[in-house]
Scaffold this motif. Structure first.
Motif, short mmCIF file in Angstrom:
data_model
loop_
_atom_site.label_atom_id
_atom_site.label_comp_id
_atom_site.label_asym_id
_atom_site.label_seq_id
_atom_site.Cartn_x
_atom_site.Cartn_y
_atom_site.Cartn_z
N ILE A 101 0.83 -1.21 0.00
CA ILE A 101 0.00 0.00 0.00
C ILE A 101 0.87 1.26 0.00
CG2 ILE A 101 -1.64 1.36 1.35
CD1 ILE A 101 -2.86 -1.32 2.27
N ILE A 102 1.92 1.25 0.82
CA ILE A 102 2.81 2.40 0.89
C ILE A 102 3.49 2.63 -0.45
CG2 ILE A 102 4.99 3.23 1.89
CD1 ILE A 102 4.11 1.90 4.52
N MET A 103 3.91 1.52 -1.08
CA MET A 103 4.57 1.64 -2.38
C MET A 103 3.64 2.20 -3.44
SD MET A 103 6.78 -1.89 -2.47
CE MET A 103 7.32 -1.65 -4.17
N ILE A 104 2.38 1.79 -3.42
CA ILE A 104 1.40 2.28 -4.39
C ILE A 104 1.16 3.77 -4.20
CG2 ILE A 104 -1.03 2.19 -5.07
CD1 ILE A 104 -0.92 -0.84 -4.48
N VAL A 105 1.01 4.20 -2.94
CA VAL A 105 0.79 5.62 -2.64
C VAL A 105 2.00 6.44 -3.07
CG1 VAL A 105 0.48 7.30 -0.80
CG2 VAL A 105 -0.82 5.18 -0.77
N ALA A 106 3.20 5.94 -2.77
CA ALA A 106 4.41 6.66 -3.13
C ALA A 106 4.53 6.82 -4.64
CB ALA A 106 5.63 5.93 -2.58
N THR A 107 4.20 5.75 -5.35
CA THR A 107 4.26 5.80 -6.81
C THR A 107 3.29 6.83 -7.37
OG1 THR A 107 4.94 3.50 -6.94
CG2 THR A 107 4.00 4.46 -8.93
N ALA A 108 2.10 6.93 -6.78
CA ALA A 108 1.08 7.86 -7.26
C ALA A 108 1.55 9.30 -7.17
CB ALA A 108 -0.21 7.68 -6.48
N PHE A 109 2.29 9.62 -6.10
CA PHE A 109 2.64 11.02 -5.89
C PHE A 109 4.07 11.38 -6.28
CE2 PHE A 109 -0.95 10.38 -2.96
CZ PHE A 109 -1.79 11.35 -3.47
N PHE A 110 4.96 10.42 -6.33
CA PHE A 110 6.35 10.74 -6.62
C PHE A 110 6.87 10.08 -7.89
CE2 PHE A 110 5.84 11.19 -2.02
CZ PHE A 110 6.18 12.52 -1.88
N GLY A 111 6.09 9.22 -8.51
CA GLY A 111 6.52 8.57 -9.73
C GLY A 111 7.29 7.30 -9.45
N ALA A 112 7.21 6.37 -10.34
CA ALA A 112 7.84 5.07 -10.14
C ALA A 112 9.35 5.20 -10.03
CB ALA A 112 7.46 4.14 -11.29
N ASP A 113 9.93 6.23 -10.67
CA ASP A 113 11.38 6.38 -10.62
C ASP A 113 11.82 7.35 -9.54
OD1 ASP A 113 10.44 8.71 -11.67
OD2 ASP A 113 11.60 8.65 -13.51
N GLY A 114 10.87 7.79 -8.69
CA GLY A 114 11.20 8.72 -7.63
C GLY A 114 11.48 10.12 -8.13
N LYS A 115 11.14 10.38 -9.39
CA LYS A 115 11.46 11.69 -9.97
C LYS A 115 10.20 12.49 -10.29
CE LYS A 115 16.06 10.42 -11.57
NZ LYS A 115 17.00 10.34 -12.71
N LEU A 116 9.87 12.57 -11.57
CA LEU A 116 8.79 13.47 -11.96
C LEU A 116 7.48 12.73 -12.18
CD1 LEU A 116 10.72 15.66 -14.59
CD2 LEU A 116 10.61 15.92 -12.10
N THR A 117 6.38 13.38 -11.78
CA THR A 117 5.05 12.80 -11.94
C THR A 117 4.03 13.93 -12.10
OG1 THR A 117 3.26 11.67 -10.77
CG2 THR A 117 4.97 12.62 -9.42
N PRO A 118 3.00 13.73 -12.93
CA PRO A 118 1.98 14.77 -13.09
C PRO A 118 1.26 15.13 -11.79
CG PRO A 118 1.83 13.15 -14.85
CD PRO A 118 2.80 12.60 -13.84
N LYS A 119 1.30 14.25 -10.80
CA LYS A 119 0.55 14.47 -9.55
C LYS A 119 1.38 15.10 -8.44
CE LYS A 119 -2.69 10.64 -10.35
NZ LYS A 119 -3.27 9.41 -9.79
#
Length: 319
Positions: A11-29
């Motif tokens: 769950i934590i990984m999914i939330v992190a991906t939503a807000f920070f991007g799968a690569d830990g860099k840029l994300t539209p959110k």
């Protein structure tokens, strides 16, 4: 407190991906929680600026391009020179040429009131570039966000990394390749010249010297406003047909030897990229789609993220 299990971790990984991007860099959110109104604020200010002066849309798009090609998309182009600091604004490709800084200042002021210290200047450039294209009739794309601002700039790199309007095709390919951008990106992103204006100094050599690659009547019409000397700041439309609408007529002009800049016509001059120019000239949707993809890729050039750099309070100076 209950035990921590694999489901909690998932769950934590999914939330992190939503807000920070799968690569830990840029994300539209990136700003969806910290400044949910950020995108609407930029959009409104860009629209107002373009309604006031249509040219500024092209200027904002160019700012993002010239920023990203020098040490990545880090807002370095926005830094003013000081007694102890030489920035990029006075580099040859930018001096008395890049513009739109006041619009960025205005957007930043609005964002600082809404969400102090949250939205970076580098992200403002990325969002404003997209909104400018859309407002002038182009296709939208999801801007990836989360860039932070540099505390340094490089006048020397600005002088060498940004392709000049006199560039030939090999120089253009080399410049874009150095940024990790493909041949397709080069041609599609050059289509940004479907809007905006260029100064006489940028195309003078072409209209008097490029006799084999320029339509003669087109050259003569430009010579009336751009003599062999003087009137350096006189302007001409980069797209002589629809200079305030984002479309594929830029490429149609190249097929007729009516590209304004030497670097424009270099894309259609008997080389390997001719087929891409022809494709975009014949298919506006294909161009708009490729342009959007190219802008996303360009916007991801070496961003500062995490604890790198800073979020400038004033885009013109470091905190």
């Amino acid at each position: 407190m209950g035990s921590f299990n694999s489901l909690d971790l998932l769950i934590i990984m999914i939330v992190a991906t939503a807000f920070f991007g799968a690569d830990g860099k840029l994300t539209p959110k990136h700003y969806s929680k910290t400044c949910p109104q950020a995108l609407s604020i930029v959009e409104a200010e860009v629209a107002a600026a373009i309604e006031n002066e249509t040219r500024v849309g092209a200027s904002l798009l160019r700012l993002h391009f010239h920023d990203c090609f020098v040490n990545g998309c880090d807002g370095s182009i926005l830094l003013d020179d000081t007694a102890n600091f030489v920035g990029e604004k006075t580099a040859a490709p930018n001096n008395n040429s890049v513009r739109g800084f006041e619009v960025v200042d205005h957007i930043k002021t609005k964002l600082e009131k809404a969400c102090p210290g949250v939205v970076s200047c580098a992200d403002i450039l990325a969002i404003a570039a997209r909104d400018s294209v859309v407002h002038l009739g182009g296709r939208s794309w999801k801007v990836r966000l989360g860039r932070r601002d540099s505390t340094t700039a490089s006048r020397s790199l600005a002088n060498t990394s940004i392709p000049a309007p006199t560039s030939n095709i090999s120089r253009l390919i080399s410049s874009f390749s150095a940024q990790g951008l493909s041949l397709k990106n080069l041609v599609a992103l050059s289509g940004s010249h479907t809007i905006g204006l260029a100064r006489c100094t940028s195309f003078r050599a072409r209209i008097y010297n490029d006799t084999n690659t320029i339509d003669a009547s087109f050259a003569r019409s430009l010579q009336r406003n751009c003599p062999t000397s003087g009137n350096d700041d006189n302007l001409a439309d980069l797209d002589l047909q629809t200079p305030t609408h984002f479309d594929n007529l830029y490429f149609k002009n190249l097929l007729k030897k009516k590209g304004l800049l030497h670097s424009d016509q270099a894309l259609f001059n008997g080389t390997s990229v001719d087929s891409l120019v022809e494709r975009y000239a014949n298919n506006n949707e294909a161009f708009l789609k490729a342009f959007a993809k190219g802008m996303i890729k360009m916007g991801n050039i070496s961003p500062l993220t995490g604890s790198q750099g800073e979020v400038r309070i004033n885009c013109r100076k470091v905190n």
